[in-house]
Design a protein around this motif. Sequence first.
Motif, PDB file in Angstrom:
ATOM      1  N   ILE A 137       7.021 -28.921   8.470  1.00 27.32           N
ATOM      2  CA  ILE A 137       6.921 -28.672   7.028  1.00 27.32           C
ATOM      3  C   ILE A 137       6.262 -29.867   6.333  1.00 27.32           C
ATOM      4  CG2 ILE A 137       8.271 -28.364   4.911  1.00 27.32           C
ATOM      5  CD1 ILE A 137      10.290 -26.773   6.621  1.00 27.32           C
ATOM      6  N   SER A 138       6.614 -31.099   6.771  1.00 22.00           N
ATOM      7  CA  SER A 138       6.010 -32.302   6.179  1.00 22.00           C
ATOM      8  C   SER A 138       4.508 -32.333   6.403  1.00 22.00           C
ATOM      9  CB  SER A 138       6.648 -33.557   6.775  1.00 22.00           C
ATOM     10  OG  SER A 138       8.040 -33.599   6.505  1.00 22.00           O
ATOM     11  N   ALA A 139       4.071 -31.737   7.521  1.00 18.20           N
ATOM     12  CA  ALA A 139       2.636 -31.700   7.838  1.00 18.20           C
ATOM     13  C   ALA A 139       1.946 -30.484   7.238  1.00 18.20           C
ATOM     14  CB  ALA A 139       2.442 -31.706   9.349  1.00 18.20           C
ATOM     15  N   GLY A 140       2.681 -29.687   6.452  1.00 16.31           N
ATOM     16  CA  GLY A 140       2.090 -28.513   5.829  1.00 16.31           C
ATOM     17  C   GLY A 140       1.890 -27.352   6.786  1.00 16.31           C
ATOM     18  N   LEU A 141       2.699 -27.315   7.870  1.00 19.95           N
ATOM     19  CA  LEU A 141       2.565 -26.268   8.875  1.00 19.95           C
ATOM     20  C   LEU A 141       3.823 -25.409   8.922  1.00 19.95           C
ATOM     21  CD1 LEU A 141       1.125 -28.496  11.750  1.00 19.95           C
ATOM     22  CD2 LEU A 141      -0.172 -26.967  10.253  1.00 19.95           C
ATOM     23  N   LYS A 142       3.676 -24.166   9.357  1.00 20.53           N
ATOM     24  CA  LYS A 142       4.810 -23.267   9.506  1.00 20.53           C
ATOM     25  C   LYS A 142       5.633 -23.698  10.707  1.00 20.53           C
ATOM     26  CE  LYS A 142       6.020 -18.432  10.300  1.00 20.53           C
ATOM     27  NZ  LYS A 142       5.492 -17.066  10.529  1.00 20.53           N
ATOM     28  N   PRO A 143       6.952 -23.916  10.536  1.00 24.53           N
ATOM     29  CA  PRO A 143       7.761 -24.370  11.677  1.00 24.53           C
ATOM     30  C   PRO A 143       7.915 -23.293  12.732  1.00 24.53           C
ATOM     31  CG  PRO A 143       9.159 -23.918   9.775  1.00 24.53           C
ATOM     32  CD  PRO A 143       7.744 -23.813   9.292  1.00 24.53           C
ATOM     33  N   PRO A 144       7.918 -23.655  14.018  1.00 22.47           N
ATOM     34  CA  PRO A 144       8.094 -22.670  15.084  1.00 22.47           C
ATOM     35  C   PRO A 144       9.538 -22.191  15.169  1.00 22.47           C
ATOM     36  CG  PRO A 144       7.977 -24.870  16.010  1.00 22.47           C
ATOM     37  CD  PRO A 144       7.694 -25.013  14.547  1.00 22.47           C
TER      38      PRO A 144
END
Length: 537
Positions: free
Chosen positions: A120-127
């Motif tokens: 989330i911190s990297a702006g990505l959807k968590p797996p």
Amino acid sequence: MSDPFPDEIDEALWDEACRRADAIRGFLRRHPGGTTAGNVAWLAAELGLSQATAYRLVKLFRAGGTVLSLVDRKRGRPEGHRTLDEKREEIVRRTINASYLKRTRPTVSQLVRDVQTNCISAGLKPPHRRTIVARLEDIDLQKRARRRGEQKIVKATTAVPGAFGASRPLEVVQIDHTKADIFVVDEETRQPIGRPWLTLAMDICSRMVAGFYLTMDAPSRLSTSLCLLHSVFDKSAWLREREISEPWPVAGLPNTVHVDNGSDFRSRAFKRGCEDAGMAIEWRPPGEPRFGGHIERLIGTQMGKLHLLPGTTFSNEQELGEYDSKRHAALTLRELERYIALDIVGSYHQSIHSSLGRPPIAVWREHEGNIPLRLPQDRLRFWLTFLPEQERTMRPTGIHLFGLRYWSAALSADVGRSDRRLLVKYDPRDLARIFVRRPSGNFVEARYADVTLPSITLHEALTARRTLLAKGRREVDTRAIVRTALAQRELVDAATRKTAAARRGKASSKSKVDDRGWGSLRGVDSSKPVPFVEDTD
């Protein structure tokens, strides 16, 4: 076009093929009488495939018997294979190493929260949690337990010292290297050339030597592979060539190859070749030599026999004393190989083994009728898989390798057709023939272009080339070269001076002619005729 070699297959495709091979091997063991729609349905469910595909894979495996026969030939990812994008995969890997594989033993739930937070911190959807847990399961259980300090798991996944064994021949074969305690001499000069390396393979159940390889080169994928090839194939012809009459019945594919953690045992080609033939590889835990006790005791036994030979180095300096190993060296590499083979088949195999209380060959003979002898279905391809290789350009005169020229009529159609370099497989023990992969993908055997040449080893070929070069250097007259260079330099200097002097003389003569009164055209109007004056003298 022929199939690629195992190490040329994409990693994901190969892993999926290995999973299928393991499932199908178990399926065939459980149903030796044949397949039915019901039991194939169970296999299909286990593999996550349709029943028709399961039938097809069983048929392919029965025909080919290798992992390679089950590699998915379709482009793209194998069916059912799922993966994250590279950025999220990297976050999962980094978080597992930094947050989970620690002595403080954080929980899986904490790991999932850490991964999701980092994504989330990297702006990505968590797996999903299942994806993260699957990545954990990809890590070797014992490695994971060691990193986390979980000693119970480490103990449960570690063989008890002294209890490592096998219930039948070829269940486990151990392989290891050692530098021989002896100097060998050159075939021609009989001068010492160094200490060779010995690679030994041993069947754990019977304690029979499965095979060996002796070379002057340091341990590598090559020495490991050639030792394994010697172990797998029948040795009758090999023994006849060395004029040895005692039997050496060990042959066949082992179920498991037990090795240390050397880089030669972890090469991609070696691992893929073993997997393709259904041989599992077990690596000894680093820093725990007791797991290779069987092969190490065998190596100690063989080195003890070499201590009786001229040129031995013994085991240590105290034993060596004032003995000059190099000065006393007498055996060539070929002679030492025959000596070791004689000792193995005529002494070691026939003597009572301290752990067995019986001769190894007696134990082998006892189980021989019950050994499920497995041999490679495609013997040539299995052999080529483990042979070393180089790339060469196809010339009109043939293939040139190690200063030798090879030719086959089958290569005629490829001459001048392509600039592509061809894969060449060779056996360092016998350079009389090589195997060339044509642009079509098929291998053809090529032999010496000069059919009168005898078979030699790679070591002999390289030594001969070095000897010729050294002889050529000794025959060079350095003083004659220097004298010639000085004479050439003086010749050039003299020619330069003569040419310069001649050119200066020609210029001087022209200047004198121009200085005569009537001969000079300076100040004369060349458009008017010059009056003729008769010479009255």
